[in-house]
Design an enzyme around this catalytic site. Sequence first.
Site, PDB file in Angstrom:
ATOM      1  N   GLU A  40      -9.604  -0.442   4.853  1.00 30.10           N
ATOM      2  CA  GLU A  40     -10.133   0.078   6.106  1.00 30.10           C
ATOM      3  C   GLU A  40     -11.476  -0.575   6.446  1.00 30.10           C
ATOM      4  O   GLU A  40     -12.091  -1.220   5.586  1.00 30.10           O
ATOM      5  CB  GLU A  40     -10.329   1.601   5.981  1.00 30.10           C
ATOM      6  N   ASP A  97       0.842  -1.201   0.000  1.00 25.64           N
ATOM      7  CA  ASP A  97       0.000   0.000   0.000  1.00 25.64           C
ATOM      8  C   ASP A  97       0.876   1.250   0.000  1.00 25.64           C
ATOM      9  O   ASP A  97       2.091   1.162   0.207  1.00 25.64           O
ATOM     10  CB  ASP A  97      -0.984   0.004   1.189  1.00 25.64           C
ATOM     11  N   HIS A 157      -7.599  -2.779   9.953  1.00 23.31           N
ATOM     12  CA  HIS A 157      -7.306  -2.688   8.518  1.00 23.31           C
ATOM     13  C   HIS A 157      -6.158  -3.607   8.134  1.00 23.31           C
ATOM     14  O   HIS A 157      -5.314  -3.981   8.944  1.00 23.31           O
ATOM     15  CB  HIS A 157      -7.085  -1.245   8.063  1.00 23.31           C
ATOM     16  N   ASN A 189      -7.371  -0.521  13.813  1.00 27.06           N
ATOM     17  CA  ASN A 189      -8.818  -0.590  13.571  1.00 27.06           C
ATOM     18  C   ASN A 189      -9.191  -1.816  12.741  1.00 27.06           C
ATOM     19  O   ASN A 189     -10.299  -1.894  12.207  1.00 27.06           O
ATOM     20  CB  ASN A 189      -9.294   0.692  12.869  1.00 27.06           C
TER      21      ASN A 189
END
Length: 245
Positions: free
Chosen positions: A145, A73, A140, A138
């Site tokens: 996400e 990413d 991800h 979180n």
Amino acid sequence: MSSTVPASRLVVLPSAAWASTVASELADRLARRPSLRLCLPTGDTPTPFYAELVAGERRGAWSLAGATVVLLDEWLGLPPGDPARCDVRLRGELFDLLASPPAFVPIAVDGADVDEPATALDTAASGLDLAVVGLGMNGHVGFNEPGTRPEDRSRVVRLARSSREAATARYGAGAVPSGGVTIGLATILEAGEVWLLVTGERKAGILRQALEEPEGIDCPASYLRRHPRLTVFADEAAASGLRAS
Ligand code: GLP
């Protein structure tokens, strides 16, 4: 991949053995297939793993020279060379330190068309032998996400506020990123193997959610359980909330 590679498993390691064990596992895959095609994450979790890969190459234990690494990413809106950029980190922590680095496929985020790098990334990441990913606080995976569906492919994404803030607060970015580009969850799930790297007590809660609570879009990492060859490499602190541990 060879049929002797084990199916899904949770590997819980003492902190001191975590990085060397993951590096040895990668050396095993490289020995089986020197032309291994894999994606690698950035962030703080893999840093000691990359140091072990460098140390092993220096002592002649393995080589990544025949492999191809696709970047998992990348941030949007950070200029070339920004210290938080994923390509900068991976070069600085791994490729620049190797005598014989692998081929590297970064994500071309500096052009005019924001969708173009995602299309190229999905092509580059199709049919990976191995997808190595980290775990966000979180849930991800890459920049997939919360809200990501398992059929989502590589794409430009809006980032959660916590992810954008992490760029400056944790990774030293010179500006708050405007977004991200990520290999998609569907593309990750198509890899021959998936490794989830998780360390530290602060990840214990989200790792428990990812592995032991019902899968769902609020925790994209939970979909990794669908993969028949998922290996979770956790240190004892990260695994401390798991019933299985
Ligand atoms: C970052 C990256 C992910 C990474 C994750 C965990 O924002 N986009 O690829 O795996 O968050 O980062 P860390 O290892 O620093 O906790």
